[in-house]
Design a protein around this motif. Sequence first.
Motif, PDB file in Angstrom:
ATOM      1  N   ASP A  94      -6.554   4.491   7.486  1.00 32.36           N
ATOM      2  CA  ASP A  94      -7.554   5.371   6.879  1.00 32.36           C
ATOM      3  C   ASP A  94      -7.206   5.758   5.449  1.00 32.36           C
ATOM      4  O   ASP A  94      -7.914   6.548   4.814  1.00 32.36           O
ATOM      5  N   GLY A  95      -6.089   5.194   4.913  1.00 23.39           N
ATOM      6  CA  GLY A  95      -5.743   5.435   3.520  1.00 23.39           C
ATOM      7  C   GLY A  95      -4.727   6.522   3.272  1.00 23.39           C
ATOM      8  O   GLY A  95      -4.295   6.720   2.124  1.00 23.39           O
ATOM      9  N   ARG A  96      -4.312   7.228   4.287  1.00 22.74           N
ATOM     10  CA  ARG A  96      -3.324   8.296   4.099  1.00 22.74           C
ATOM     11  C   ARG A  96      -1.963   7.726   3.706  1.00 22.74           C
ATOM     12  O   ARG A  96      -1.527   6.720   4.259  1.00 22.74           O
ATOM     13  N   ASP A  97      -1.301   8.384   2.790  1.00 23.38           N
ATOM     14  CA  ASP A  97       0.074   8.043   2.433  1.00 23.38           C
ATOM     15  C   ASP A  97       1.013   8.745   3.403  1.00 23.38           C
ATOM     16  O   ASP A  97       0.941   9.963   3.579  1.00 23.38           O
ATOM     17  N   CYS A  98       1.901   7.966   4.026  1.00 22.33           N
ATOM     18  CA  CYS A  98       2.731   8.511   5.100  1.00 22.33           C
ATOM     19  C   CYS A  98       4.199   8.147   4.894  1.00 22.33           C
ATOM     20  O   CYS A  98       4.532   7.174   4.207  1.00 22.33           O
ATOM     21  N   THR A  99       5.059   8.921   5.529  1.00 22.93           N
ATOM     22  CA  THR A  99       6.496   8.665   5.481  1.00 22.93           C
ATOM     23  C   THR A  99       7.075   8.319   6.838  1.00 22.93           C
ATOM     24  O   THR A  99       8.206   7.837   6.924  1.00 22.93           O
ATOM     25  N   VAL A 100       6.319   8.553   7.917  1.00 26.88           N
ATOM     26  CA  VAL A 100       6.824   8.291   9.261  1.00 26.88           C
ATOM     27  C   VAL A 100       5.661   7.855  10.145  1.00 26.88           C
ATOM     28  O   VAL A 100       4.529   8.344  10.002  1.00 26.88           O
ATOM     29  N   TYR A 101       5.907   6.885  11.043  1.00 25.61           N
ATOM     30  CA  TYR A 101       4.873   6.361  11.924  1.00 25.61           C
ATOM     31  C   TYR A 101       5.180   6.737  13.367  1.00 25.61           C
ATOM     32  O   TYR A 101       6.342   6.633  13.793  1.00 25.61           O
ATOM     33  N   PRO A 102       4.196   7.181  14.160  1.00 24.52           N
ATOM     34  CA  PRO A 102       2.760   7.263  13.840  1.00 24.52           C
ATOM     35  C   PRO A 102       2.301   8.633  13.358  1.00 24.52           C
ATOM     36  O   PRO A 102       1.105   8.833  13.154  1.00 24.52           O
ATOM     37  N   ASN A 103       3.221   9.584  13.214  1.00 25.96           N
ATOM     38  CA  ASN A 103       2.824  10.957  12.911  1.00 25.96           C
ATOM     39  C   ASN A 103       2.422  11.177  11.459  1.00 25.96           C
ATOM     40  O   ASN A 103       1.880  12.223  11.125  1.00 25.96           O
ATOM     41  N   CYS A 104       2.702  10.215  10.585  1.00 25.91           N
ATOM     42  CA  CYS A 104       2.382  10.228   9.157  1.00 25.91           C
ATOM     43  C   CYS A 104       3.310  11.155   8.377  1.00 25.91           C
ATOM     44  O   CYS A 104       3.927  10.719   7.406  1.00 25.91           O
ATOM     45  N   THR A 105       3.431  12.410   8.777  1.00 33.49           N
ATOM     46  CA  THR A 105       4.332  13.344   8.096  1.00 33.49           C
ATOM     47  C   THR A 105       5.364  13.877   9.064  1.00 33.49           C
ATOM     48  O   THR A 105       5.122  13.961  10.269  1.00 33.49           O
ATOM     49  N   GLU A 106       6.502  14.243   8.518  1.00 33.79           N
ATOM     50  CA  GLU A 106       7.602  14.741   9.368  1.00 33.79           C
ATOM     51  C   GLU A 106       7.422  16.225   9.654  1.00 33.79           C
ATOM     52  O   GLU A 106       6.826  16.951   8.898  1.00 33.79           O
TER      53      GLU A 106
END
Length: 239
Positions: A227-239
């Motif tokens: 969906d275009g979000r910038d993330c650092t951790v998968y699958p939660n996207c943010t820590e």
Amino acid sequence: MALVVSGCSIVQPKSFTFQAELPENFTIGAVTHYESESGEMCSKRKAFRSKERNAANFVELQLPLTDTAKGCSMVLKKVVLHIEGKWGKRELEMSLQRASITIRDEPSETVRPFPISGPFVFQAQCQWFFRTTGPRRYIVKILECRALDANGVVQKQLAGAALQRDQLAGKTVKMVLTVAEEELPAVGDNWVKFPTGWKRCMGKGLDDLDAFCFGNTIDFKMFKMPDGRDCTVYPNCTE
């Protein structure tokens, strides 16, 4: 008084019913493969897909055991099941996997007999594998579906079953498909798992598309969700 019974013959059905219980966002179709039963050089394939599914993701198809083409009589040899799993909302955000039903004429150790009552059931589990692609490192997913044994243990072989022809007519064969709870990296030594999720290794730098960890479990880089979000951790996207 004499009772007269007229002679009659019971016509055996020349098809069987295939059913599938599917996870959410999964569909399945079948392609039947026919070959001559007398050694003639003829073959045929037919595609079957359910026109609708109910809320429980249940599919039912009626698959013929015989067919003819230009005077050639053929029997069913194999059913290839095409499994499609959607991992995103867009059309191409999906992955395909195959399973199969092999029809045998002679008994063998690989052929399970039909139960006394009820359908013949075989189980399979699909696993989602994730990876990044392209210079912007978008997440994409790959599907793999393998057989489960009677104890629910994942096997090496792909999902499917071997059945004996003379037991099939009028019977029901049912596939129960589930999905593993945890997604896994598609490529080894690309990700490191933390309590918050998986982090993408830096590799040789941001421009390194392969980005193997090379023992470096300190430096990581961002990636993008579908969906275009910038993330650092998968699958939660943010820590």
